[in-house]
Design a protein around this motif. Structure first.
Motif, PDB file in Angstrom:
ATOM      1  N   GLY B 124       0.787  -1.233   0.000  1.00 54.94           N
ATOM      2  CA  GLY B 124       0.000   0.000   0.000  1.00 54.94           C
ATOM      3  C   GLY B 124       0.818   1.282   0.000  1.00 54.94           C
ATOM      4  N   THR B 125       2.147   1.173   0.091  1.00 51.80           N
ATOM      5  CA  THR B 125       2.973   2.382   0.110  1.00 51.80           C
ATOM      6  C   THR B 125       3.275   2.893  -1.308  1.00 51.80           C
ATOM      7  OG1 THR B 125       4.981   1.041   0.193  1.00 51.80           O
ATOM      8  CG2 THR B 125       4.072   1.760   2.299  1.00 51.80           C
ATOM      9  N   SER B 126       2.760   2.236  -2.324  1.00 53.00           N
ATOM     10  CA  SER B 126       3.000   2.697  -3.703  1.00 53.00           C
ATOM     11  C   SER B 126       2.163   3.932  -4.007  1.00 53.00           C
ATOM     12  CB  SER B 126       2.642   1.588  -4.692  1.00 53.00           C
ATOM     13  OG  SER B 126       1.260   1.617  -4.986  1.00 53.00           O
ATOM     14  N   PRO B 127       2.503   4.675  -5.090  1.00 59.31           N
ATOM     15  CA  PRO B 127       1.735   5.877  -5.441  1.00 59.31           C
ATOM     16  C   PRO B 127       0.248   5.603  -5.646  1.00 59.31           C
ATOM     17  CG  PRO B 127       3.775   5.807  -6.689  1.00 59.31           C
ATOM     18  CD  PRO B 127       3.671   4.494  -5.979  1.00 59.31           C
ATOM     19  N   ALA B 128      -0.100   4.401  -6.114  1.00 59.19           N
ATOM     20  CA  ALA B 128      -1.508   4.085  -6.345  1.00 59.19           C
ATOM     21  C   ALA B 128      -2.141   3.455  -5.112  1.00 59.19           C
ATOM     22  CB  ALA B 128      -1.639   3.141  -7.542  1.00 59.19           C
ATOM     23  N   GLY B 129      -1.343   3.156  -4.097  1.00 59.92           N
ATOM     24  CA  GLY B 129      -1.880   2.526  -2.879  1.00 59.92           C
ATOM     25  C   GLY B 129      -2.077   1.029  -2.989  1.00 59.92           C
ATOM     26  N   SER B 130      -1.523   0.403  -4.035  1.00 59.25           N
ATOM     27  CA  SER B 130      -1.662  -1.042  -4.221  1.00 59.25           C
ATOM     28  C   SER B 130      -0.450  -1.599  -4.950  1.00 59.25           C
ATOM     29  CB  SER B 130      -2.912  -1.356  -5.038  1.00 59.25           C
ATOM     30  OG  SER B 130      -2.659  -1.131  -6.424  1.00 59.25           O
ATOM     31  N   HIS B 131      -0.490  -2.923  -5.217  1.00 65.16           N
ATOM     32  CA  HIS B 131       0.598  -3.590  -5.926  1.00 65.16           C
ATOM     33  C   HIS B 131       0.575  -3.299  -7.434  1.00 65.16           C
ATOM     34  CE1 HIS B 131      -2.915  -6.006  -6.685  1.00 65.16           C
ATOM     35  NE2 HIS B 131      -2.266  -6.763  -7.540  1.00 65.16           N
ATOM     36  N   LYS B 132      -0.480  -2.711  -7.958  1.00 64.64           N
ATOM     37  CA  LYS B 132      -0.653  -2.611  -9.410  1.00 64.64           C
ATOM     38  C   LYS B 132       0.471  -1.876 -10.144  1.00 64.64           C
ATOM     39  CE  LYS B 132      -4.638  -4.822  -9.906  1.00 64.64           C
ATOM     40  NZ  LYS B 132      -4.742  -6.069 -10.709  1.00 64.64           N
ATOM     41  N   PRO B 133       1.099  -0.848  -9.554  1.00 62.20           N
ATOM     42  CA  PRO B 133       2.181  -0.188 -10.309  1.00 62.20           C
ATOM     43  C   PRO B 133       3.353  -1.114 -10.653  1.00 62.20           C
ATOM     44  CG  PRO B 133       1.431   1.236  -8.537  1.00 62.20           C
ATOM     45  CD  PRO B 133       0.785  -0.109  -8.315  1.00 62.20           C
ATOM     46  N   ASN B 134       3.496  -2.241  -9.934  1.00 63.93           N
ATOM     47  CA  ASN B 134       4.606  -3.151 -10.245  1.00 63.93           C
ATOM     48  C   ASN B 134       4.583  -3.612 -11.699  1.00 63.93           C
ATOM     49  OD1 ASN B 134       5.424  -3.061  -7.561  1.00 63.93           O
ATOM     50  ND2 ASN B 134       4.212  -4.860  -6.990  1.00 63.93           N
ATOM     51  N   THR B 135       3.394  -3.758 -12.266  1.00 65.74           N
ATOM     52  CA  THR B 135       3.304  -4.131 -13.685  1.00 65.74           C
ATOM     53  C   THR B 135       2.950  -2.934 -14.565  1.00 65.74           C
ATOM     54  OG1 THR B 135       2.340  -5.656 -15.305  1.00 65.74           O
ATOM     55  CG2 THR B 135       0.889  -4.903 -13.507  1.00 65.74           C
ATOM     56  N   ALA B 136       2.259  -1.956 -14.020  1.00 63.92           N
ATOM     57  CA  ALA B 136       1.908  -0.775 -14.832  1.00 63.92           C
ATOM     58  C   ALA B 136       3.174  -0.082 -15.329  1.00 63.92           C
ATOM     59  CB  ALA B 136       1.054   0.194 -14.009  1.00 63.92           C
ATOM     60  N   VAL B 137       4.172   0.013 -14.473  1.00 66.45           N
ATOM     61  CA  VAL B 137       5.400   0.726 -14.834  1.00 66.45           C
ATOM     62  C   VAL B 137       6.133   0.025 -15.987  1.00 66.45           C
ATOM     63  CG1 VAL B 137       7.668   1.477 -13.990  1.00 66.45           C
ATOM     64  CG2 VAL B 137       5.612   1.881 -12.611  1.00 66.45           C
ATOM     65  N   PRO B 138       6.443  -1.280 -15.888  1.00 71.42           N
ATOM     66  CA  PRO B 138       7.092  -1.897 -17.056  1.00 71.42           C
ATOM     67  C   PRO B 138       6.212  -1.901 -18.304  1.00 71.42           C
ATOM     68  CG  PRO B 138       6.644  -3.537 -15.327  1.00 71.42           C
ATOM     69  CD  PRO B 138       6.419  -2.186 -14.727  1.00 71.42           C
ATOM     70  N   GLN B 139       4.913  -2.073 -18.147  1.00 73.03           N
ATOM     71  CA  GLN B 139       4.055  -2.066 -19.345  1.00 73.03           C
ATOM     72  C   GLN B 139       4.126  -0.701 -20.041  1.00 73.03           C
ATOM     73  OE1 GLN B 139       0.243  -4.085 -19.542  1.00 73.03           O
ATOM     74  NE2 GLN B 139       0.544  -4.953 -17.504  1.00 73.03           N
ATOM     75  N   ALA B 140       4.046   0.369 -19.262  1.00 75.79           N
ATOM     76  CA  ALA B 140       4.146   1.700 -19.864  1.00 75.79           C
ATOM     77  C   ALA B 140       5.534   1.895 -20.480  1.00 75.79           C
ATOM     78  CB  ALA B 140       3.863   2.775 -18.814  1.00 75.79           C
ATOM     79  N   PHE B 141       6.564   1.444 -19.782  1.00 83.36           N
ATOM     80  CA  PHE B 141       7.926   1.603 -20.303  1.00 83.36           C
ATOM     81  C   PHE B 141       8.116   0.913 -21.653  1.00 83.36           C
ATOM     82  CE2 PHE B 141      12.081  -0.468 -20.802  1.00 83.36           C
ATOM     83  CZ  PHE B 141      12.845   0.657 -21.073  1.00 83.36           C
ATOM     84  N   TYR B 142       7.733  -0.371 -21.741  1.00 85.21           N
ATOM     85  CA  TYR B 142       7.962  -1.107 -22.984  1.00 85.21           C
ATOM     86  C   TYR B 142       7.139  -0.518 -24.131  1.00 85.21           C
ATOM     87  CZ  TYR B 142      10.558  -4.740 -20.467  1.00 85.21           C
ATOM     88  OH  TYR B 142      11.496  -5.416 -19.735  1.00 85.21           O
ATOM     89  N   ASN B 143       5.943  -0.018 -23.817  1.00 86.53           N
ATOM     90  CA  ASN B 143       5.153   0.628 -24.860  1.00 86.53           C
ATOM     91  C   ASN B 143       5.811   1.923 -25.328  1.00 86.53           C
ATOM     92  OD1 ASN B 143       2.380  -0.606 -25.670  1.00 86.53           O
ATOM     93  ND2 ASN B 143       2.571  -1.069 -23.480  1.00 86.53           N
ATOM     94  N   ALA B 144       6.274   2.732 -24.374  1.00 83.12           N
ATOM     95  CA  ALA B 144       6.948   3.988 -24.753  1.00 83.12           C
ATOM     96  C   ALA B 144       8.188   3.693 -25.587  1.00 83.12           C
ATOM     97  CB  ALA B 144       7.314   4.780 -23.495  1.00 83.12           C
TER      98      ALA B 144
END
Lengths: 471, 471
Positions: B124-144
């Motif tokens: 819960g200490t992530s910017p979104a308050g959950s585990h979801k950024p762990n995959t959101a970040v690489p997904q956004a990176f590889y797309n960019a």
């Protein structure tokens, strides 16, 4: 507090095997979490003026405060000791989330194109999402230690009520919260947080106190204010020997508890190898600002650094920048001692701005005194500018700030843009005292272009002066 | 991953000079944050069944997925490599909040009076308050990295949409989110979070897609579902060469990105000197559960430990415990490949329970396969029991959990109470995948005694079976 090479060695690196990678977060180990609070009174060139009894107008003694606070806290309130040890039982609870991180805002700096180096000390990782548990925990502890069964308090934005509810659950105390009516209605999530921690929550003004009923009789639709809610919580505490009252800001002992923020930040800035040129924090009652600033003020007074220290408040509730420095009541009902502070008058009801934690008619007497001594500066900003800063911060640094610290961010961003023009490599340190996840209605209003920026007017000032107590 | 004495030396202590004080939080340094993701497929006794083309019913190749995903992610989806390096650009963003803490739940244990030792890995200490950024970040990176300009996605509870909005802001991508209508209406705070990060948010079903319009034509008041929202996001991505689609759970590469949770937890459990006897996590699409469990499953398959690993789902959406293991669509519109999974049927619309992140008709094919192999267990719990566990957790440990992980907490508490009877000193590890600050309306419903506990019925099952695709 000296910072030696051993502490610098704790510096974190961002990638294995690449010591040159940019570091954006400075962490401390558990044993670096402070073991004492810092009492800035010990280092001031002159002591702050004493609180006065509301009836006699004579300086109050510890016994006058005994119906409201346990003796440990009263002693801290009047202490001249420089350091006060943090009890193990309090520190154990702190360690659920402390030390909090210090971040270097590389991403914001790049977006601004500034040579300034911006740091933020982030208190949003606490159970309540703000800095408020830093004082809620010791207040609950000392009350439990004194055999108190129940604590009463007020809450504006809801951060303080949430923090005290959490702290009371840790020590088995009942908790009863008067939440400013406007906030109670607009923030059902906050109420649910307090209930999740086991607290009872009343809208204020309420019909469970004589003062609340008197306000409702005159203004049935009163949106409430912190001053009214304080009167209600104080009234209930004063009438029951098993009940005491807890305040989330303003008082000396509250600001002292918050100095864990600044003590950690001193170590973390040393890890980063930087010394702040400007320290900027938002001020409502003053506890977040004082918590970060006082340990740095100690270093400044000792000649070990020379930062400018600046408090930022909302343009619609400008206690430091436009208020009068005089004796006034801490609450609307006139039940508290008279304290010398910058005030807009104890019956001032601010416009319902979204930075609810900054809507208090007065300022911490200690901050007021330090401001009069010329040791800190003050600034006031309108809320649209602050929310714009908050959104820019969220899109770069990834944290959506609570509305309160966006006031400090607005000034930090301004200074960083000024550095872009001058080329100055200024080091800016700001207090990000909480995240905004429970304040998103305010951001909704910003996105919907519904925010209204009231300024505190000359007419407001006249009304405030007319109602000040006559000593 | 071997854990040596150096890593154990990182053990934190709670008070200076008192090494025997109880430790409640285990932290890692930045250089202990994983540098690779773990791909559990490499260690399974047999590979999972392949996805099939929705038209030909033949196994799909990478080119079939190219309209939706960049090639780096497609390669990860089908990879048999055991470890995949985390790019520096991703790890730098992870370090805004990772490593996340592992907590020992001393306070909950004392409240339960159990000899069990309960640990929770807190995301819960992530910017979104959950585990979801762990995959959101690489997904956004590889797309960019692949030159994509815009990502589309769906969101149920809002956690995933918030995470992807945050991640897109980090890499300069536009983000367009279809939020399940029921959630869009009930959770304006979530919408504002996504907007604060710069995303565009549509309620789903929406009138901006052909599929959304077809649903609205038949059901103008449709509350929506994840399956419908996925169809809308996929439709838009497939039609624009500069746009791709991102999924927050279910797929192999998503679960692999989440293994940073389990890799950190392995180090932290070693710091604590304990080996889990039971690992329990909630499952919707499976990413939080897989993220914690897979690295421990590796250790189990290698004979280095032998934990029971158990997935917990809502009684009203019991994909693993009551669903059929067969090929089905990932979305309601039948646009995605057919994947073999435990499913309640792609047109199943679950009751509007409050653990919105667990309301998906299917289960990750990888989790389904591992369940069929007998390597994990499954359990289903009604929501009132889960909220009761969440409240008990908040009042002891100080964190108000999101509704989703309360399902795992309910099982952890049950097990701990069983240990109280048997005297077993079982070590329980659970995934606290997020805090509940943006889900407090659900707690309000619990406190108001308004929660309804629907069970998935035989009639539901008949309807589900009737609509499965015929291969």
């Amino acid at each position: 507090m000296e910072v030696d090479a051993t502490q610098r060695a704790g510096r974190t690196t961002t990638t294995q095997g690449d010591p040159m990678a940019e570091t954006s977060r400075y962490l401390l180990t558990d044993d670096q979490v402070p073991t004492s609070w810092y009492n800035v009174v010990a280092d001031l060139p002159e002591p702050p003026p004493p609180p006065l009894h509301p009836g006699t107008h004579e300086p109050i003694g510890p016994e006058d405060l005994a119906p409201l606070f346990p003796m440990d806290l009263i002693q801290q309130e009047v202490s001249a000791e420089r350091f006060i040890p943090i009890p193990d039982e309090v520190r154990d609870v702190y360690l659920l989330w402390r030390a909090t991180p210090l971040h270097r805002a590389h991403r914001l700096e790049r977006a601004l194109g500034t040579p300034a180096r911006i740091y933020y000390k982030y208190e949003g990782t606490s159970p309540a999402g703000s800095h408020k548990p830093n004082t809620a925990v010791p207040q609950a502890f000392y009350n439990a230690k004194a055999g108190v069964k129940r604590l009463t308090t007020e809450t504006g934005a809801g951060q303080w009520g949430t923090a005290l509810s959490f702290a009371c659950a840790q020590y088995g105390l009942d908790c009863e919260v008067w939440q400013v009516r406007a906030s109670y209605d607009q923030k059902p999530y906050r109420r649910a947080m307090m209930q999740a921690f086991g607290a009872t929550v009343h809208p204020s003004p309420s019909d469970v106190t004589a003062f609340g009923r008197s306000v409702l009789a005159e203004h049935p639709d009163s949106p409430g204010s912190l001053g009214i809610a304080i009167s209600e919580a104080v009234e209930v505490a004063a009438q029951d020997p098993d009940t005491r009252y807890a305040l989330g800001s303003v008082l000396n002992h509250v600001l002292m508890h918050q100095t864990v923020i600044g003590e950690e930040a001193l170590l973390q800035m040393a890890m980063a190898g930087d010394t702040p040129d400007l320290i900027v924090g938002c001020t409502g009652g003053g506890s977040n600002f004082g918590g970060l600033a006082f340990p740095f003020l100690r270093e400044k007074l000792a000649g070990r650094m020379d930062p400018i220290i600046r408090a930022v408040e909302p343009a619609s509730c400008p206690t430091l920048t436009k208020g009068t420095y005089t004796y006034d009541f801490g609450d609307t009902g006139g039940m508290t001692p008279l304290v010398k502070m910058h005030t807009l008058g104890h019956d001032f009801i601010p416009d319902p701005i979204h930075a609810g934690g900054l809507r208090y008619h007065g300022m911490s007497p200690l901050i007021s005194h330090i401001y009069e001594l010329g040791l800190i500066e003050a600034d006031a900003r309108p809320q649209r500018e602050c929310f714009a800063a908050g959104v820019q911060f969220a899109r770069t640094e990834g944290i959506v700030p609570a509305p309160e610290p966006t006031h400090a961010l607005a000034v930090a961003i301004d200074e960083a843009l000024r550095c872009k023009e001058t080329g100055e490599e200024k080091v800016i340190l700001t207090a990000l005292c909480g995240h905004g996840m429970l304040d998103m209605a305010a951001y909704n209003a910003y996105f919907a272009d519904e925010l209204e920026d009231h300024e505190f007017s000359d007419a407001d000032m006249e009304a405030a002066l007319a109602n000040l107590p006559q000593l």
